[in-house]
Design an enzyme around this catalytic site. Sequence first.
Site, PDB file in Angstrom:
ATOM      1  N   CYS A  54     -19.616   2.820 -38.609  1.00 34.63           N
ATOM      2  CA  CYS A  54     -18.348   3.190 -37.984  1.00 34.63           C
ATOM      3  C   CYS A  54     -18.264   4.712 -37.862  1.00 34.63           C
ATOM      4  O   CYS A  54     -18.799   5.450 -38.694  1.00 34.63           O
ATOM      5  CB  CYS A  54     -17.167   2.667 -38.803  1.00 34.63           C
ATOM      6  SG  CYS A  54     -15.557   2.988 -38.019  1.00 34.63           S
ATOM      7  N   ASP A  68     -15.794   6.443 -38.432  1.00 34.33           N
ATOM      8  CA  ASP A  68     -14.858   6.938 -39.446  1.00 34.33           C
ATOM      9  C   ASP A  68     -15.478   8.098 -40.249  1.00 34.33           C
ATOM     10  O   ASP A  68     -16.601   7.988 -40.743  1.00 34.33           O
ATOM     11  CB  ASP A  68     -14.487   5.783 -40.396  1.00 34.33           C
ATOM     12  CG  ASP A  68     -13.298   6.125 -41.281  1.00 34.33           C
ATOM     13  OD1 ASP A  68     -13.377   7.117 -42.034  1.00 34.33           O
ATOM     14  OD2 ASP A  68     -12.296   5.393 -41.232  1.00 34.33           O
ATOM     15  N   ARG A 106     -15.055   9.105 -43.049  1.00 38.89           N
ATOM     16  CA  ARG A 106     -15.273   8.884 -44.486  1.00 38.89           C
ATOM     17  C   ARG A 106     -16.521   8.072 -44.791  1.00 38.89           C
ATOM     18  O   ARG A 106     -16.779   7.736 -45.949  1.00 38.89           O
ATOM     19  CB  ARG A 106     -14.041   8.183 -45.079  1.00 38.89           C
ATOM     20  CG  ARG A 106     -12.763   8.987 -44.943  1.00 38.89           C
ATOM     21  CD  ARG A 106     -11.540   8.131 -45.165  1.00 38.89           C
ATOM     22  NE  ARG A 106     -11.391   7.100 -44.125  1.00 38.89           N
ATOM     23  CZ  ARG A 106     -10.397   6.208 -44.087  1.00 38.89           C
ATOM     24  NH1 ARG A 106      -9.478   6.209 -45.031  1.00 38.89           N
ATOM     25  NH2 ARG A 106     -10.338   5.323 -43.104  1.00 38.89           N
ATOM     26  N   HIS A 148     -16.939  -1.032 -42.936  1.00 39.47           N
ATOM     27  CA  HIS A 148     -16.229  -0.559 -44.129  1.00 39.47           C
ATOM     28  C   HIS A 148     -14.848  -1.196 -44.186  1.00 39.47           C
ATOM     29  O   HIS A 148     -14.231  -1.447 -43.140  1.00 39.47           O
ATOM     30  CB  HIS A 148     -16.121   0.972 -44.155  1.00 39.47           C
ATOM     31  CG  HIS A 148     -15.257   1.539 -43.072  1.00 39.47           C
ATOM     32  ND1 HIS A 148     -13.962   1.962 -43.290  1.00 39.47           N
ATOM     33  CD2 HIS A 148     -15.491   1.735 -41.749  1.00 39.47           C
ATOM     34  CE1 HIS A 148     -13.450   2.406 -42.146  1.00 39.47           C
ATOM     35  NE2 HIS A 148     -14.357   2.279 -41.203  1.00 39.47           N
ATOM     36  N   CYS A 207     -10.890  -0.559 -42.166  1.00 42.05           N
ATOM     37  CA  CYS A 207     -11.389   0.066 -40.932  1.00 42.05           C
ATOM     38  C   CYS A 207     -10.261   0.112 -39.895  1.00 42.05           C
ATOM     39  O   CYS A 207      -9.669  -0.908 -39.555  1.00 42.05           O
ATOM     40  CB  CYS A 207     -12.567  -0.741 -40.391  1.00 42.05           C
ATOM     41  SG  CYS A 207     -13.271  -0.082 -38.861  1.00 42.05           S
TER      42      CYS A 207
HETATM   43 CO    CO Z   1     -13.926   2.067 -39.225  1.00 39.07          CO
END
Ligand code: CO
Length: 209
Positions: free
Chosen positions: A43, A45, A47, A99, A102
């Site tokens: 992803c 993302d 993090r 994750h 999400c």
């Molecule tokens: Co995500």
Amino acid sequence: MIQSYQRLLDGNKKWVETKLTLDPEYFQNLNKGQKPDFLWVGCSDSRVPANEITGTESGDIFVHRNIANVVVHTDLNFMSVLQYAVQVLNVRHIIVCGHYNCGGVNAALTHTNHGMVNKWLRNIKEVYAKNSSLLDSISDFNEKANKLVELNVIEQVRNLAKTSIVQEAWKNHSLQIHGWVYGLDSGLIKDLNVMMKEIEDLEPIFRFS
Ligand code: CO
């Protein structure tokens, strides 16, 4: 006032110093070429940085990231990454790593019209529809969302196996496709144990001769 982006350029200089202290030839060696064993499909993302959470280094993982780690067979960007990773770099493992919590999956669970991104989230809604009897039975939103995160990873592992690129590789050498989920709250990766590694792992209709 220091611009926020200046922090990145300063950080880069410090990082170079640290690397060179540990190994004066670190960058010269990296410059010679890459031979990663892994393709990471994760992803976007901020993090979930592939190298950092796996304790790996530059050169270890070839990376593709998009919203909610989706494998779309008409995505020229992803398919090019996949072809290069499998046919040129000869990676032996493809890891789909979703994750929990999400944002993309959470958004797909709502009925909000997000405009352009609807088209992307549609892929995740399709995963929901395919597993609706299980997901409808979960009343807690977070629990439902986290189950969809896992089911989405499993679906993307299968989508990879459906590509001729993966199937051609399977004729010649070992190539394992793994499904993992990263926990933002623990830092730990959970292996969903849904590995696909041969054509027999896929329904006959999707197999190319
Ligand atoms: Co995500």
